[in-house]
Motif scaffolding. Sequence first.
Motif, PDB file in Angstrom:
ATOM      1  N   THR A 146     -10.379  15.755-157.601  1.00 46.96           N
ATOM      2  CA  THR A 146      -9.201  15.049-157.411  1.00 46.96           C
ATOM      3  C   THR A 146      -9.402  14.855-155.903  1.00 46.96           C
ATOM      4  O   THR A 146     -10.102  15.213-155.106  1.00 46.96           O
ATOM      5  CB  THR A 146      -7.931  16.270-157.470  1.00 46.96           C
ATOM      6  N   GLU A 147      -8.215  13.741-155.479  1.00 45.71           N
ATOM      7  CA  GLU A 147      -8.153  12.966-154.065  1.00 45.71           C
ATOM      8  C   GLU A 147      -7.173  13.888-153.418  1.00 45.71           C
ATOM      9  O   GLU A 147      -5.883  13.857-154.114  1.00 45.71           O
ATOM     10  CB  GLU A 147      -8.020  11.654-154.216  1.00 45.71           C
ATOM     11  N   LEU A 148      -7.439  14.436-152.190  1.00 40.91           N
ATOM     12  CA  LEU A 148      -6.261  15.072-151.336  1.00 40.91           C
ATOM     13  C   LEU A 148      -6.140  14.192-150.120  1.00 40.91           C
ATOM     14  O   LEU A 148      -7.148  13.499-149.532  1.00 40.91           O
ATOM     15  CB  LEU A 148      -6.671  16.397-151.083  1.00 40.91           C
ATOM     16  N   PRO A 149      -5.096  14.327-149.512  1.00 45.97           N
ATOM     17  CA  PRO A 149      -5.030  13.706-148.079  1.00 45.97           C
ATOM     18  C   PRO A 149      -6.074  14.052-147.003  1.00 45.97           C
ATOM     19  O   PRO A 149      -6.384  15.570-147.386  1.00 45.97           O
ATOM     20  CB  PRO A 149      -3.490  13.911-147.702  1.00 45.97           C
ATOM     21  N   GLU A 150      -6.581  13.368-146.155  1.00 43.64           N
ATOM     22  CA  GLU A 150      -7.655  13.809-145.453  1.00 43.64           C
ATOM     23  C   GLU A 150      -6.971  14.607-144.306  1.00 43.64           C
ATOM     24  O   GLU A 150      -5.687  14.412-143.941  1.00 43.64           O
ATOM     25  CB  GLU A 150      -8.086  12.568-144.641  1.00 43.64           C
ATOM     26  N   PRO A 151      -7.387  15.844-144.218  1.00 44.77           N
ATOM     27  CA  PRO A 151      -6.763  16.989-143.051  1.00 44.77           C
ATOM     28  C   PRO A 151      -6.503  16.334-141.775  1.00 44.77           C
ATOM     29  O   PRO A 151      -7.643  15.676-141.278  1.00 44.77           O
ATOM     30  CB  PRO A 151      -7.479  18.068-143.423  1.00 44.77           C
ATOM     31  N   GLU A 152      -5.698  16.739-141.211  1.00 40.36           N
ATOM     32  CA  GLU A 152      -5.467  16.553-139.743  1.00 40.36           C
ATOM     33  C   GLU A 152      -5.809  18.011-138.823  1.00 40.36           C
ATOM     34  O   GLU A 152      -5.365  19.001-139.303  1.00 40.36           O
ATOM     35  CB  GLU A 152      -4.142  15.845-139.226  1.00 40.36           C
TER      36      GLU A 152
END
Length: 292
Positions: free
Chosen positions: A2-8
């Motif tokens: 799955t695609e997750l938001p790129e972490p910060e």
Amino acid sequence: MTELPEPEAGPGQVVIRTRAVCVHPADIAATTGEIPRGPVLPPFLPGWDIAGEVASVGPDTAEFRVGDRVVGMIPWYLTRGAPGGYAEFVAADAAWLVPLPDELDFVSAATVPLNAQTAHQGLSLVSLAMLPAGSSILVTGASGGVGGFAAQLAAQGGFRVLAQASHGDEQWVRGLGAHEVVSRSTDLASVGPVAAVFDAVPIGEAASAAVEDRGVVVATRPTPAIVPARGVRQELQLIRLDRELLADLVGQVAAGRLRTRVAATMPLTEAADAHRRVLAGGLHGKLVLTVG
């Protein structure tokens, strides 16, 4: 997948562009609800040991810069998969990471943190028994990651190492410094008595049969209690992150003083198949997922 938001990266953190993540039995145990310290409810990301490059640096983080090569252990026993290592990018506390020497590649580095630290910390429990120099120690599972490091560190520490090896791995285990190698089919009650057992598999009661009266058995997962009649001390070694120790162990592997081995690599997208291969057994070394 799955695609997750790129972490910060938050304060004290960096974002790692993952290049390699080691597949551990603990990852599989997490997915089946059998991991020590209680089951973890999905969704979560498996993965303890990562190696890669710093992609971004958070506020108040001065130890690393973008582009630095790093290796580290996500303390999964605390994060419970948030984060985990099975991802292209991981937001990691700087305290989980150490610099990766140029002499060590990402894939080999990813096999070190959990395995080598567990071995070192478990042997520390053996040392607390104040055994005399040259005492004998049996290491089960010496073909594996934790057992392989335990055999090497025990030999370096002056123990006489009796190591149990899987079929076809006898030569590898001898090369780790073991004084004697026995097969997995050997009745361990017939090879002792030894002063201590490092039960890396663990196999429990069968391994404890090799230890002498008032000896010590250290296991890497909970096992049934040993009958106390012989005064045998039973210890449980569950991993804890020790950054200073990790840096030392990574340095020893990079310098060739400790050996590790990789059975195969697979793309991160094939993580489920990687778990099936580990469960099937027969691997000679660790299986590592690669990214990019």
